[in-house]
Design a protein around this motif. Structure first.
Motif, PDB file in Angstrom:
ATOM      1  N   MET A 208       0.848  -1.192   0.000  1.00 36.44           N
ATOM      2  CA  MET A 208       0.000   0.000   0.000  1.00 36.44           C
ATOM      3  C   MET A 208       0.881   1.239   0.000  1.00 36.44           C
ATOM      4  N   PHE A 209       0.409   2.298  -0.666  1.00 35.00           N
ATOM      5  CA  PHE A 209       1.108   3.573  -0.735  1.00 35.00           C
ATOM      6  C   PHE A 209       0.146   4.689  -0.324  1.00 35.00           C
ATOM      7  N   VAL A 210       0.700   5.697   0.377  1.00 39.49           N
ATOM      8  CA  VAL A 210      -0.083   6.858   0.784  1.00 39.49           C
ATOM      9  C   VAL A 210       0.712   8.102   0.423  1.00 39.49           C
ATOM     10  N   SER A 211       0.094   9.052  -0.282  1.00 40.13           N
ATOM     11  CA  SER A 211       0.784  10.279  -0.676  1.00 40.13           C
ATOM     12  C   SER A 211       0.975  11.194   0.525  1.00 40.13           C
ATOM     13  N   GLU A 212       1.944  12.106   0.432  1.00 44.59           N
ATOM     14  CA  GLU A 212       2.254  12.949   1.572  1.00 44.59           C
ATOM     15  C   GLU A 212       1.187  14.011   1.841  1.00 44.59           C
ATOM     16  N   ASP A 213       0.306  14.274   0.892  1.00 41.90           N
ATOM     17  CA  ASP A 213      -0.805  15.195   1.167  1.00 41.90           C
ATOM     18  C   ASP A 213      -2.056  14.466   1.645  1.00 41.90           C
ATOM     19  N   ALA A 214      -1.971  13.149   1.859  1.00 39.78           N
ATOM     20  CA  ALA A 214      -3.046  12.318   2.403  1.00 39.78           C
ATOM     21  C   ALA A 214      -4.254  12.225   1.484  1.00 39.78           C
ATOM     22  N   ARG A 215      -4.159  12.659   0.254  1.00 43.67           N
ATOM     23  CA  ARG A 215      -5.312  12.626  -0.648  1.00 43.67           C
ATOM     24  C   ARG A 215      -5.400  11.318  -1.425  1.00 43.67           C
ATOM     25  N   LEU A 216      -4.262  10.686  -1.691  1.00 42.53           N
ATOM     26  CA  LEU A 216      -4.241   9.532  -2.593  1.00 42.53           C
ATOM     27  C   LEU A 216      -3.736   8.294  -1.860  1.00 42.53           C
ATOM     28  N   VAL A 217      -4.456   7.205  -2.027  1.00 43.66           N
ATOM     29  CA  VAL A 217      -4.096   5.910  -1.464  1.00 43.66           C
ATOM     30  C   VAL A 217      -4.173   4.873  -2.582  1.00 43.66           C
ATOM     31  N   ALA A 218      -3.176   4.012  -2.657  1.00 46.61           N
ATOM     32  CA  ALA A 218      -3.165   2.926  -3.639  1.00 46.61           C
ATOM     33  C   ALA A 218      -2.818   1.629  -2.934  1.00 46.61           C
ATOM     34  N   VAL A 219      -3.540   0.561  -3.261  1.00 38.97           N
ATOM     35  CA  VAL A 219      -3.368  -0.732  -2.593  1.00 38.97           C
ATOM     36  C   VAL A 219      -3.129  -1.804  -3.647  1.00 38.97           C
TER      37      VAL A 219
END
Length: 803
Positions: A610-621
């Motif tokens: 899983m990845f989370v962007s530093e602006d907390a807007r985008l999540v990918a699993v």
């Protein structure tokens, strides 16, 4: 008796010469015969019966003596110096100056006291060089001291233009020295910013003044741990902000004084941009932008599809001003000069025309260095060629491995941060591997020539065919060696490889070598007389051919995403590469353990889930089937592309659901592997049973809090896109990543398989901050504050929240 001993020693020397290459000068300054003699005497003195492990130790000592005699120790200096710089940038805290100074003093004193113990002294001197690498990195960090904006801000700036770049989408990218800010006036304003604009004043040139309303943003961190860090590069490029003009900027007159170096830099940049504009105009299309990149180093105008074709085909190195371009330019000048001097045999017989040609090539390469922007690869190439050409001018021998070491020492001493970047690593790895590979090939040819010296030289068609085969084989060997050496760093930095690179290089490099670069040199030589039309037309056709080859191979490349690899494997394989390229004896066997360790680490590593962007807007699993599920219909393209390569995935699955669905509806939905969203949150059910939730930003803080409380007992991991909420679940509840966590510590990677079923979270940035990340602590999100609003809007939002 003495005669028998002398005869035995002579026989042993002859036997050694037949089985091992004798110590020779590999770097231009050579071991004196006395050094070789001392190495042989040392070996004879240690000669013992051939049983047990002692002969192995004696053989190692003798191999080390050979390496010393051949000057190999000097080649390890840039490796040690670069290791010191790498250690500095990898440290969790900024090392204090007094600690480095104390370490240097202790190493110098200990090395002086260990004069009677050569091995200990050598180890201490190696430690001293590593410490010097740390000191060089520390000094560069201190010299940069780049002020960087902490939060996004809209202000009006007045500045001086340093660089104007034309982008492929028709916009412009400007690098500007900021002289003042207004409305609001920033108390901690950046000194330099890189800003995009839709339109700019006509004929805008470097050195002119510009004013306008801009949106300034702090440089972002890595999109995932160990990825490219924009903050790091911006800090050492003196860029304190990025952003864009909100309206067309206006040209203004400046009364600020300009120094001599600034005026020279502005004029040089103006020359580069004028030259690039002429190339784009004369050649046209994407070919013109590629020609501008090859000559001036300005690559922003190349269409992304062309860049992608070159990357997938393994031809992206064609755009980098590297040793190939510099060497082809130098050899073209030398060949043209020698041909011109041949027309005047009387003059040529009385003067050293070979030196005149070398001097002309040196001056052309010096100009090419600055016209091309003086990148790391260009610096390395120029330094190596300069050493070789200067040696030619002074009738001295200079072999290439020492030239490479000198070039590396100069680059590391003046720009230690380049050691971390892909340009430095790939450039020097490829060159070192090529030098070592061709040295081994030449030794093999010499032995074969000695055995077949009685053979007659072929003539006619057979000789021509042999030359063609040798050229094709040399090109294939060059592509193979350089490709193998750089693949490691391409996978580490970009998570991509080019399986068809060998074929693409065999097809394209003859066009680059025989058409593109010679015509580029001819165009530059005839451009002052306005006679460059034919040369630029030929160059454009050559570039068009290379682009067609790249597109053909790109379409047929089976894959290019490799997945992220661990840092430990990269370091282990880098050690193996250094040993293989820098040793000239059987000590290369020391690389085998590092190769095995690197292979084991690569085989056993796991990819992020899983990845989370530093602006907390985008999540990918990662949901299997070569797919990443994302929580946004229109995700950020750069982040998604990087995450796909890191996860070894190829497709993106976008969210589903409806705005009217309740939290209970989303939790009850049994669809697996897709984010289901309503107006305030998204939930994904992972194929392995894990549930992930993303809470969107909302003005209704009370509703968001209630959602988080409900999610703590229903899911395993929650990402909250609201820096004002710092609520955490109980120990047996869900793990929570808040926008404040991400603002402070950067983007995150999550692995589900580690530790008792609980997700393992790794952030990209550590605390306490290094200088290039210190601006993060001043952002509103890292302090738990929402976006800046005017007082009227802020009071209205507060009333809505209370209601």
């Amino acid at each position: 008796m003495g005669g028998e001993v002398a005869s035995a020693r002579a026989d042993e020397r002859m036997q050694f010469t037949d089985t091992e290459p004798a110590p020779v000068a590999v770097d231009g300054c050579g071991p004196a015969p006395a050094i070789e003699a001392r190495a042989l005497r040392s070996y004879e003195a240690r000669k013992i019966p051939s049983h047990g492990a002692r002969p192995v130790a004696a053989g190692i000592r003798f191999a080390i003596a050979q390496e010393v005699a051949r000057g190999t120790i000097f080649l390890w200096l840039p490796v040690l110096l670069g290791s010191g710089a790498l250690i500095h940038f990898a440290l969790p805290v900024e090392p204090p100056a007094y600690a480095l100074a104390s370490g240097l003093a202790l190493c110098v004193l200990a090395a002086h006291l260990a004069g009677a113990k050569p091995r200990l002294r050598l180890a201490l001197l190696a430690g001293l060089v590593v410490l010097l690498g740390l000191v060089a990195a520390k000094v560069e960090t201190w010299r940069a001291s780049t002020p960087m904006v902490g939060s996004d801000i809209t202000t009006r700036i007045t500045g001086r233009v340093l660089k104007v770049e034309h982008r492929a989408d028709g916009r412009f990218r400007l690098t500007i020295d900021i002289l003042s800010t207004a409305r609001p006036q920033l108390r901690y304003a950046p000194e330099r910013a890189r800003l995009s604009a839709r339109t700019i004043p006509p004929d805008l040139k470097p050195g002119e003044g510009l004013s306008g309303l801009v949106r300034l943003m702090s440089p972002s961190g890595p999109v995932r741990p160990h990825a490219y860090d924009f903050s790091f590069e911006s800090y050492f490029d003196r860029l304190g902000a990025v952003g864009f003009f909100m309206r067309e900027p206006a040209r203004i007159a400046l009364d600020h004084p300009v120094g001599l170096l600034q005026r020279l830099a502005a004029r040089l940049q103006a020359v580069r941009e004028a030259l690039a504009a002429r190339l784009r105009e004369k050649i046209g299309g994407a070919e013109g932008n590629v020609a501008a990149a090859l000559i001036t180093g300005l690559r922003s105008g190349i269409p992304e599809e062309v860049n992608e074709d070159l990357r997938r085909a393994g031809l992206a190195h064609v755009l980098a001003i590297s040793g190939l371009h510099m060497a082809l330019a130098a050899f073209t000048i030398i060949g043209a000069a020698r041909l011109g001097f041949a027309l005047f045999p009387g003059f040529s017989s009385r003067h050293p025309v070979r030196k005149y040609a070398a001097g002309a090539a040196l001056m052309v390469c010096f100009l090419y260095l600055f016209i091309s922007g003086a990148g790391v690869a260009a610096q390395r190439s120029f330094l190596m060629l300069a050493v070789m050409l200067l040696a030619l001018l002074f009738d001295r021998a200079a072999l290439t491995m020492r030239n490479l070491a000198i070039a590396a020492l100069v680059v590391i001493a003046f720009s230690p941060h380049e050691v971390v970047g892909p340009g430095f690593q790939m450039s020097f790895a490829a060159t070192a591997a090529l030098i070592a590979g061709y040295a081994a090939w030449n030794r093999r040819r010499e032995r074969a020539f000695g055995r077949n010296s009685a053979e007659t030289e072929p003539s006619g068609a057979r000789r021509l065919l042999r030359l063609v085969l040798v050229y094709a084989g040399g090109l294939a060997l060059t592509s193979l060696i350089a490709g193998v050496a750089t693949t490691l760093y391409g996978v580490w930095h970009f998570q991509r490889a080019s399986p068809l690179a060998l074929g693409a290089n065999l097809a394209a490099m003859p066009v680059v070598s025989l058409v593109v670069m010679p015509s580029a040199v001819a165009a530059m030589a005839t451009m002052p007389l306005n006679l460059d039309g034919w040369a630029l037309a030929l160059m454009g056709r050559g570039i068009s051919t290379v682009m067609a080859i790249a597109h053909w191979f790109s379409e047929r490349t089976p894959f290019d995403a490799t997945g992220a690899i661990p840092l430990s494997a990269t370091l282990s394989l880098s050690c193996a590469l250094a040993i293989l390229t820098l040793t000239t004896t059987r000590l290369w066997l020391a690389a085998v353990p590092f190769l095995l360790a690197g292979g084991v680490l690569l085989a056993n590593h796991d990819l992020p889930d899983m990845f989370v962007s530093e602006d907390a807007r985008l999540v990918a699993v990662q949901i299997g089937d070569d797919t990443l599920a994302v929580n946004r219909v229109r995700p950020n393209g750069f982040s998604i592309e990087n995450w796909l390569r890191a996860a070894g995935a190829g497709t993106v699955r976008k969210p589903a659901g409806s705005k009217g669905a309740s939290l209970a509806d989303l939790l009850a939905d049994q669809r697996i592997g897709r984010f289901l969203c309503n107006q305030s949150l998204c939930i994904l059910r992972h194929p392995e049973g894990m549930r992930i939730a993303h809470v969107k930003k909302s003005d209704d803080a009370a509703t968001v809090r209630r959602s988080i409380i409900a999610l703590c007992a229903s899911v395993d991991l929650v990402v909250v896109n609201d820096p004002t909420l710092d609520r955490h679940c109980s120990e047996d509840g869900a793990r929570i990543i808040t926008a404040r966590d991400l603002a402070r510590r950067g983007s995150a990677e999550v692995r589900f398989s580690e530790g008792a079923g609980m997700p393992h979270i790794a952030f990209a940035i550590r605390e306490p901050y290094r200088p290039w990340h210190e601006h993060r602590q001043y952002s509103r999100a890292s302090r738990g504050l929402g976006p800046y609003r005017r007082k009227g809007k802020e009071r209205a939002a507060q009333h809505r929240s209370n209601d």
